[in-house]
Design a protein around this motif. Structure first.
Motif, PDB file in Angstrom:
ATOM      1  N   ALA A  37     -11.637 -23.982 -24.588  1.00  0.00           N
ATOM      2  CA  ALA A  37     -12.208 -25.144 -24.892  1.00  0.00           C
ATOM      3  C   ALA A  37     -13.304 -25.631 -24.287  1.00  0.00           C
ATOM      4  O   ALA A  37     -14.636 -26.046 -24.883  1.00  0.00           O
ATOM      5  N   ASN A  38     -13.570 -25.479 -22.968  1.00  0.00           N
ATOM      6  CA  ASN A  38     -14.848 -25.654 -22.439  1.00  0.00           C
ATOM      7  C   ASN A  38     -15.898 -24.790 -22.594  1.00  0.00           C
ATOM      8  O   ASN A  38     -16.870 -25.389 -22.797  1.00  0.00           O
ATOM      9  N   THR A  39     -15.628 -23.716 -23.120  1.00  0.00           N
ATOM     10  CA  THR A  39     -16.858 -22.812 -23.175  1.00  0.00           C
ATOM     11  C   THR A  39     -17.279 -23.136 -24.822  1.00  0.00           C
ATOM     12  O   THR A  39     -18.391 -23.360 -24.968  1.00  0.00           O
ATOM     13  N   VAL A  40     -16.613 -23.695 -25.539  1.00  0.00           N
ATOM     14  CA  VAL A  40     -16.955 -24.092 -26.935  1.00  0.00           C
ATOM     15  C   VAL A  40     -17.835 -25.185 -26.714  1.00  0.00           C
ATOM     16  O   VAL A  40     -18.558 -25.583 -27.317  1.00  0.00           O
ATOM     17  N   GLU A  41     -17.343 -26.362 -26.088  1.00  0.00           N
ATOM     18  CA  GLU A  41     -17.908 -27.497 -25.855  1.00  0.00           C
ATOM     19  C   GLU A  41     -19.326 -27.269 -25.145  1.00  0.00           C
ATOM     20  O   GLU A  41     -20.311 -27.891 -25.505  1.00  0.00           O
ATOM     21  N   ALA A  42     -19.401 -26.361 -24.087  1.00  0.00           N
ATOM     22  CA  ALA A  42     -20.595 -25.999 -23.611  1.00  0.00           C
ATOM     23  C   ALA A  42     -21.761 -25.415 -24.574  1.00  0.00           C
ATOM     24  O   ALA A  42     -22.700 -26.089 -24.549  1.00  0.00           O
ATOM     25  N   TYR A  43     -21.332 -24.838 -25.372  1.00  0.00           N
ATOM     26  CA  TYR A  43     -22.161 -24.301 -26.392  1.00  0.00           C
ATOM     27  C   TYR A  43     -22.523 -25.222 -27.529  1.00  0.00           C
ATOM     28  O   TYR A  43     -23.483 -25.139 -27.847  1.00  0.00           O
ATOM     29  N   ALA A  44     -21.719 -26.008 -27.750  1.00  0.00           N
ATOM     30  CA  ALA A  44     -21.865 -27.226 -28.602  1.00  0.00           C
ATOM     31  C   ALA A  44     -22.891 -28.212 -28.005  1.00  0.00           C
ATOM     32  O   ALA A  44     -23.560 -28.576 -28.698  1.00  0.00           O
ATOM     33  N   ARG A  45     -22.833 -28.461 -26.745  1.00  0.00           N
ATOM     34  CA  ARG A  45     -23.974 -29.156 -26.028  1.00  0.00           C
ATOM     35  C   ARG A  45     -25.137 -28.715 -26.305  1.00  0.00           C
ATOM     36  O   ARG A  45     -26.387 -29.386 -26.319  1.00  0.00           O
ATOM     37  N   ASP A  46     -25.554 -27.211 -26.127  1.00  0.00           N
ATOM     38  CA  ASP A  46     -26.587 -26.325 -26.124  1.00  0.00           C
ATOM     39  C   ASP A  46     -27.075 -26.669 -27.564  1.00  0.00           C
ATOM     40  O   ASP A  46     -28.626 -27.023 -27.658  1.00  0.00           O
ATOM     41  N   VAL A  47     -26.398 -26.579 -28.289  1.00  0.00           N
ATOM     42  CA  VAL A  47     -26.811 -26.799 -30.050  1.00  0.00           C
ATOM     43  C   VAL A  47     -27.167 -28.297 -30.152  1.00  0.00           C
ATOM     44  O   VAL A  47     -28.246 -28.492 -30.893  1.00  0.00           O
ATOM     45  N   ASP A  48     -26.334 -29.055 -29.548  1.00  0.00           N
ATOM     46  CA  ASP A  48     -26.807 -30.580 -29.866  1.00  0.00           C
ATOM     47  C   ASP A  48     -28.556 -30.734 -29.387  1.00  0.00           C
ATOM     48  O   ASP A  48     -29.173 -31.617 -29.833  1.00  0.00           O
ATOM     49  N   GLN A  49     -28.552 -30.414 -27.938  1.00  0.00           N
ATOM     50  CA  GLN A  49     -29.980 -30.615 -27.569  1.00  0.00           C
ATOM     51  C   GLN A  49     -30.906 -30.081 -28.265  1.00  0.00           C
ATOM     52  O   GLN A  49     -32.066 -30.506 -28.441  1.00  0.00           O
ATOM     53  N   PHE A  50     -30.786 -28.958 -28.740  1.00  0.00           N
ATOM     54  CA  PHE A  50     -31.635 -28.080 -29.722  1.00  0.00           C
ATOM     55  C   PHE A  50     -31.949 -29.088 -30.877  1.00  0.00           C
ATOM     56  O   PHE A  50     -33.019 -29.129 -31.332  1.00  0.00           O
ATOM     57  N   LEU A  51     -30.859 -29.416 -31.591  1.00  0.00           N
ATOM     58  CA  LEU A  51     -30.919 -30.345 -32.888  1.00  0.00           C
ATOM     59  C   LEU A  51     -31.587 -31.415 -32.585  1.00  0.00           C
ATOM     60  O   LEU A  51     -32.505 -31.781 -33.203  1.00  0.00           O
ATOM     61  N   ARG A  52     -31.269 -32.140 -31.540  1.00  0.00           N
ATOM     62  CA  ARG A  52     -32.153 -33.449 -31.091  1.00  0.00           C
ATOM     63  C   ARG A  52     -33.529 -33.075 -30.963  1.00  0.00           C
ATOM     64  O   ARG A  52     -34.649 -33.862 -31.324  1.00  0.00           O
ATOM     65  N   PHE A  53     -33.972 -32.049 -30.523  1.00  0.00           N
ATOM     66  CA  PHE A  53     -35.390 -31.523 -30.305  1.00  0.00           C
ATOM     67  C   PHE A  53     -36.059 -31.430 -31.511  1.00  0.00           C
ATOM     68  O   PHE A  53     -37.002 -31.830 -31.865  1.00  0.00           O
ATOM     69  N   LEU A  54     -35.151 -30.633 -32.333  1.00  0.00           N
ATOM     70  CA  LEU A  54     -35.897 -30.343 -33.861  1.00  0.00           C
ATOM     71  C   LEU A  54     -36.252 -31.656 -34.687  1.00  0.00           C
ATOM     72  O   LEU A  54     -37.117 -31.803 -35.380  1.00  0.00           O
TER      73      LEU A  54
END
Length: 214
Positions: A37-54
């Protein structure tokens, strides 16, 4: 448009088709890849940062087609924005991992291409002398739940190696040279290690190390 709000991040606004794709990817990580679960959340945070940037980079909430249209220059702009925001080289390099995982997932059905992401090299990291980890950080390093590898067996192997390094004082070459028959089988085992110059020493094996190797 759809708004998603992780527990520790501002609102992320994306188009419905992209949100559905992200949700499918997260289910894939948790149910098919069986990542922690921690790995999934870490990856999800990466994606969230990218989507906010986009959202700012494109001037509107991103949609699925925008990922398919990504260029190398767009990804470099994201890395530059992270650096300008105060993130260090190691953090920036780590922060792209989740985005690459999402794009690889979407490549399977032809809705994105990972070529631009593979073409961008992560920023060079400064080399410094190694420092001992504090106890809390060491616990995270040897915790399987904190591993970020997509293959569960690789995460388990790396956890066992880190446990040998930190808990047994082995050099990386010594840990990698161990054969399966030499692995400690219970909490009371000791380990015979061959070091530099062919010199051997006996290393006591803590229960936590045995458990990680098992």
């Amino acid at each position: 448009m759809v708004k998603a709000k992780p527990t520790d991040a501002p609102l992320v606004i994306v188009r419905p088709d992209l949100m559905k794709a992200v949700e499918r990817w997260r289910r894939h990580l948790a149910q098919e890849r069986r990542l922690a679960a921690n790995t999934v959340e870490a990856y999800a945070r990466d994606v969230d940062q990218f989507l906010r940037f986009l959202t700012g980079h494109l001037g509107e909430p991103p949609k699925l087609a925008d990922l398919a249209d990504m260029r190398v220059v767009d990804i470099r702009a994201f890395l530059a924005a992270r650096r300008n925001g105060g993130a260090g080289s190691r953090t920036v390099a780590r922060g792209i991992a989740g985005v690459r995982s999402l794009v690889r997932f979407l490549e399977r059905d032809g809705t994105a291409t990972g070529a631009p992401f593979r073409a961008v090299r992560p920023p060079a990291q400064k080399r410094s002398l190694p420092r001992p980890l504090p106890p809390e950080a060491a616990s995270k390093v040897v915790s399987l739940d904190q591993a970020l590898d997509e293959e569960p067996w690789i995460a388990a192997r790396n956890t066992a190696i880190f446990a040998l390094l930190y808990g047994g004082g082995l050099r990386i070459s010594e840990a990698l040279a161990l054969r399966r028959s030499e692995a400690p089988r219970n909490a009371h085992d000791a380990l015979r290690v061959t070091g530099k110059g062919g010199k051997q020493r006996i290393v006591p094996v803590l229960p936590a190390i045995s458990a990680a190797i098992a």
